[in-house]
Motif scaffolding. Structure first.
Motif, PDB file in Angstrom:
ATOM      1  N   ALA A 280       0.783  -0.764  -0.006  1.00 17.60           N
ATOM      2  CA  ALA A 280      -0.344   0.428  -0.046  1.00 17.60           C
ATOM      3  C   ALA A 280       1.055   1.358  -0.284  1.00 17.60           C
ATOM      4  O   ALA A 280       0.865   2.682  -0.911  1.00 17.60           O
ATOM      5  N   LEU A 281       2.528   1.538   0.275  1.00 15.49           N
ATOM      6  CA  LEU A 281       2.950   2.742   0.096  1.00 15.49           C
ATOM      7  C   LEU A 281       2.933   2.430  -0.513  1.00 15.49           C
ATOM      8  O   LEU A 281       3.449   3.646  -0.991  1.00 15.49           O
ATOM      9  N   GLY A 282       3.898   1.510  -1.074  1.00 16.32           N
ATOM     10  CA  GLY A 282       4.241   1.497  -2.850  1.00 16.32           C
ATOM     11  C   GLY A 282       3.295   2.172  -3.650  1.00 16.32           C
ATOM     12  O   GLY A 282       3.499   2.700  -4.216  1.00 16.32           O
ATOM     13  N   ARG A 283       2.027   1.921  -3.247  1.00 15.49           N
ATOM     14  CA  ARG A 283       0.736   2.352  -4.239  1.00 15.49           C
ATOM     15  C   ARG A 283       0.823   4.786  -3.790  1.00 15.49           C
ATOM     16  O   ARG A 283       0.580   5.007  -4.514  1.00 15.49           O
ATOM     17  N   GLN A 284       0.644   3.725  -2.704  1.00 16.38           N
ATOM     18  CA  GLN A 284       0.429   5.752  -1.880  1.00 16.38           C
ATOM     19  C   GLN A 284       1.940   6.986  -2.328  1.00 16.38           C
ATOM     20  O   GLN A 284       1.276   7.908  -2.249  1.00 16.38           O
ATOM     21  N   THR A 316       1.255   2.493 -13.013  1.00 15.79           N
ATOM     22  CA  THR A 316       0.763   1.664 -14.388  1.00 15.79           C
ATOM     23  C   THR A 316      -0.584   1.865 -14.235  1.00 15.79           C
ATOM     24  O   THR A 316      -1.657   1.732 -14.591  1.00 15.79           O
ATOM     25  N   ALA A 317      -0.908   2.604 -13.360  1.00 18.87           N
ATOM     26  CA  ALA A 317      -2.325   2.827 -12.777  1.00 18.87           C
ATOM     27  C   ALA A 317      -2.911   4.683 -13.018  1.00 18.87           C
ATOM     28  O   ALA A 317      -1.722   5.676 -13.408  1.00 18.87           O
ATOM     29  N   PRO A 318      -4.218   4.581 -13.447  1.00 15.97           N
ATOM     30  CA  PRO A 318      -4.312   6.131 -13.874  1.00 15.97           C
ATOM     31  C   PRO A 318      -4.803   7.349 -12.847  1.00 15.97           C
ATOM     32  O   PRO A 318      -5.065   6.900 -11.684  1.00 15.97           O
ATOM     33  N   GLY A 319      -4.860   8.777 -12.929  1.00 18.32           N
ATOM     34  CA  GLY A 319      -4.692   9.100 -12.693  1.00 18.32           C
ATOM     35  C   GLY A 319      -3.485   9.503 -10.543  1.00 18.32           C
ATOM     36  O   GLY A 319      -2.992   9.152 -11.042  1.00 18.32           O
ATOM     37  N   GLY A 320      -3.483  10.373 -10.185  1.00 15.01           N
ATOM     38  CA  GLY A 320      -2.965  10.632  -8.593  1.00 15.01           C
ATOM     39  C   GLY A 320      -2.220  12.519  -9.311  1.00 15.01           C
ATOM     40  O   GLY A 320      -1.418  12.015 -10.529  1.00 15.01           O
TER      41      GLY A 320
END
Ligand code: ZN
Length: 330
Positions: A280-284, A316-320
């Motif tokens: 989750a930290l990596g994603r955030q 690889t995820a959109p947005g942010g």
């Protein structure tokens, strides 16, 4: 490629915690029988003599982190100032331990990862107070020069409890000409460091002191560290990058630092967080404006693998909001 060039390309994945993992494997003395944590009594105390006594163990852990996706390997030079090593009986091997630790990290890193020299607090500010500043400067100056001579790519100043000691470390580090990543550790609260500065103030002063990345490490798990990082990010804007190397232990509202929990050092397995917390930290990381993520105590290669996957998920995820873009705008 330099640290800053890597940061500009995206979130950099660091490695995990060495001393606690090697303690679990039987190569580092936790000093569990010492009379009181931090008093300097008892032997061992998480010092890094494993670099000369069991180099294969350290080499193997470096390989695990590299294989898990770490882009940086930290030489195990934490608590390797001459005074700290002397307290554990290894003072005369100060040069040999620092040199061997860098050599082992470089040997494993090859061209695949950067090598960082780890420089930690001396513990003298806790034991002797601010009057130790001159002695601290001599010790840190000696160690950063040993690391520079050994050929590290950059320095990580980490696990400092007092901002005054960090400032001394930054001055010593600046003399080497190497890039510096500087992270404070917050204990016993997450609101102030040991000499009373807020995370925002710490971040500003570390940036003023020449650090290329500033942040926090150790003591808190990722979720509890996040507010500290947000405060730092807001304080420094895009002047410098943000770095996070949380521990992998669950803390509490009453005691938000694992080294003050009764489980430290011999029951830590009972408060281990899930590796998913690191994913989750990596994603955030990118959306929170964090440029460098790794782990500290309790974080073995399984956690770094999850962290690296989280960073890849996010990229690889959109947005942010894009931290890379925000840093390069400065
Ligand atoms: Zn730690």
């Amino acid at each position: 490629m330099s640290l800053l060039d890597r940061v500009k390309q995206g979130v950099v994945v660091g490695d995990g915690g060495y001393l606690l993992e090697l303690e679990r494997r039987g190569y580092v003395d936790s000093g569990a029988d010492r009379q009181k944590v931090g008093t300097g009594k008892g032997s061992g105390q998480f010092t890094p003599e494993v670099a000369v006594e069991n180099p294969d163990a350290l080499r193997g852990l470096h390989r695990e982190f590299l294989g898990a996706g770490a882009q940086v390997l930290q030489a195990l030079t934490f608590f390797a100032t001459r005074e700290k090593l002397s307290r554990a009986g290894y003072g005369e091997q100060t040069e040999a331990i620092n040199a061997a630790a860098v050599r082992l990290a470089r040997e494993v890193a090859g061209d695949a990862a950067l090598v960082a020299g780890s420089v930690s607090r001396t513990q003298l500010f806790e034991r002797e107070g601010p009057s130790s500043a001159g002695h601290v400067r001599d010790l840190l100056e000696e160690q950063v020069q040993l690391l520079r001579t050994a050929g590290v790519d950059f320095l990580i100043l980490e696990t400092f409890f007092h901002l005054e000691e960090m400032r001394i470390g930054l001055e010593c580090a600046a003399a080497t000409g190497l890039p510096v990543l500087a992270t404070m550790s917050f204990r016993p609260t997450t609101q102030r460091c040991s000499d009373g500065h807020s995370p925002a103030d710490c971040a500003r002063q570390m940036a003023d002191g020449g650090a290329a990345l500033v942040g926090a490490n150790c003591e808190q798990e990722p979720a509890r560290m996040l507010p500290i990082l947000r405060a730092m990010r807001a304080a420094v804007g895009a002047r410098v990058g943000i770095a996070a190397q949380p521990s992998a232990f669950r803390t509490t509202d009453a005691t938000p630092c694992f080294t003050r929990l009764p489980q430290f050092p011999d029951d830590l397995e009972t408060i281990q967080v899930s590796r998913q917390d690191f994913r989750a930290l990596g994603r955030q990381a990118r959306q929170e404006g964090v440029h460098y993520v790794g782990g500290c105590c309790g974080c073995n290669a399984a956690y770094i693998r999850s962290l690296a996957r989280g960073v890849a998920d996010r990229s690889t995820a959109p947005g942010g909001r894009d931290a890379r873009q925000r840093l390069s705008e400065c």
